[in-house]
Scaffold this motif. Structure first.
Motif, PDB file in Angstrom:
ATOM      1  N   UNK A   1       1.116  -0.930   0.178  1.00  0.00           N
ATOM      2  CA  UNK A   1      -0.046  -0.328   0.161  1.00  0.00           C
ATOM      3  C   UNK A   1       0.202   1.054   0.155  1.00  0.00           C
ATOM      4  N   UNK A   2       0.261   2.118  -1.299  1.00  0.00           N
ATOM      5  CA  UNK A   2       1.414   3.721  -0.922  1.00  0.00           C
ATOM      6  C   UNK A   2      -0.210   4.871  -0.149  1.00  0.00           C
ATOM      7  N   UNK A   3       0.635   5.340   0.495  1.00  0.00           N
ATOM      8  CA  UNK A   3      -0.988   6.260   0.472  1.00  0.00           C
ATOM      9  C   UNK A   3      -0.427   7.668   1.393  1.00  0.00           C
ATOM     10  N   UNK A   4      -1.053   8.790   1.514  1.00  0.00           N
ATOM     11  CA  UNK A   4      -0.847  10.087   2.660  1.00  0.00           C
ATOM     12  C   UNK A   4      -1.708   9.760   2.600  1.00  0.00           C
ATOM     13  N   UNK A   5      -1.903  10.260   4.481  1.00  0.00           N
ATOM     14  CA  UNK A   5      -2.713  11.524   5.253  1.00  0.00           C
ATOM     15  C   UNK A   5      -2.173  12.631   5.801  1.00  0.00           C
ATOM     16  N   UNK A   6      -3.834  13.092   6.310  1.00  0.00           N
ATOM     17  CA  UNK A   6      -2.869  14.077   6.463  1.00  0.00           C
ATOM     18  C   UNK A   6      -5.275  15.175   7.211  1.00  0.00           C
ATOM     19  N   UNK A   7      -4.552  15.932   8.323  1.00  0.00           N
ATOM     20  CA  UNK A   7      -5.853  16.136   9.145  1.00  0.00           C
ATOM     21  C   UNK A   7      -6.730  16.628   7.870  1.00  0.00           C
TER      22      UNK A   7
END
Length: 201
Positions: free
Chosen positions: A116-122
């Protein structure tokens, strides 16, 4: 520890679905992590809740809208994230197209395998946000992705002890409107300026 663990240590590698259930259970056991929150705005706060050879569990705190992991993978670890408070924006990178973005509010979560490749931000204006992260096997390394000065996408190998932050330009966030090139360029500049060290994922 401030409260008993809401799970029995598994003694084996867990699947993404099992990790998702475990992360939700930990999110519901607020006595385990509430006193560990730092309420800092200069970066994501974090604390390790459990670690053995098969499992690592963390609590992360997102106090500002610019708290952002950038795109990354988890090397050989599967994982799960459960939102205990607030909301995050979860984004998936797509070649040649705008990233897919989803708002994940409190009470919801997701899991992923080692590919998995992902990005998280508020999520913008979501307020103080807390997430529970579970990895099996425990997270040892990550790969962080961004557009480098040569205009190409590069992977930066990092230790799990390094605080995840955008490495190079991250492209257009899924919350931007079409054609917002100025905002996209600004995000790329800010991402380059925000690179710093410290644990978290």
């Amino acid at each position: 520890m401030n409260a008993p663990l809401p799970f029995v240590p598994p003694g084996r590698t867990l699947t993404g679905g099992e990790l998702q259930e475990l992360a939700a259970a930990v999110a519901g056991a607020e006595g385990l992590w509430t006193d560990l929150l730092e309420h800092r705005t200069d970066g994501r706060g974090y604390a390790e809740l459990f670690l053995d050879e098969h499992l690592g569990v963390w609590v992360l705190e997102w106090m500002a809208d610019d708290h952002d992991t950038g795109y990354h993978d988890h090397d050989r670890s599967a994982g799960a994230v459960h939102v205990a408070r607030g909301a995050i924006r979860h984004e998936h990178l797509r070649l040649g197209e705008r990233p897919v973005g989803t708002r994940v509010p409190a009470g919801e979560g997701f899991c992923f395998d080692e590919t998995f490749i992902h990005r998280m931000r508020r999520e913008p204006e979501a307020g103080p946000t807390v997430t529970i992260h579970a990895y099996s096997p425990p997270l040892e390394r990550t790969g962080q992705y961004g557009e480098a000065e040569d205009g190409l996408l590069h992977r930066v190998p990092t230790s799990s002890e390094e605080h995840l932050s955008p490495k190079g330009r991250q492209g257009t966030p899924s919350t931007f409107s079409d054609g917002d090139a100025e905002a996209e360029a600004e995000v790329g500049v800010e991402a380059d300026e925000r690179e710093s060290g410290g644990p978290g994922s």
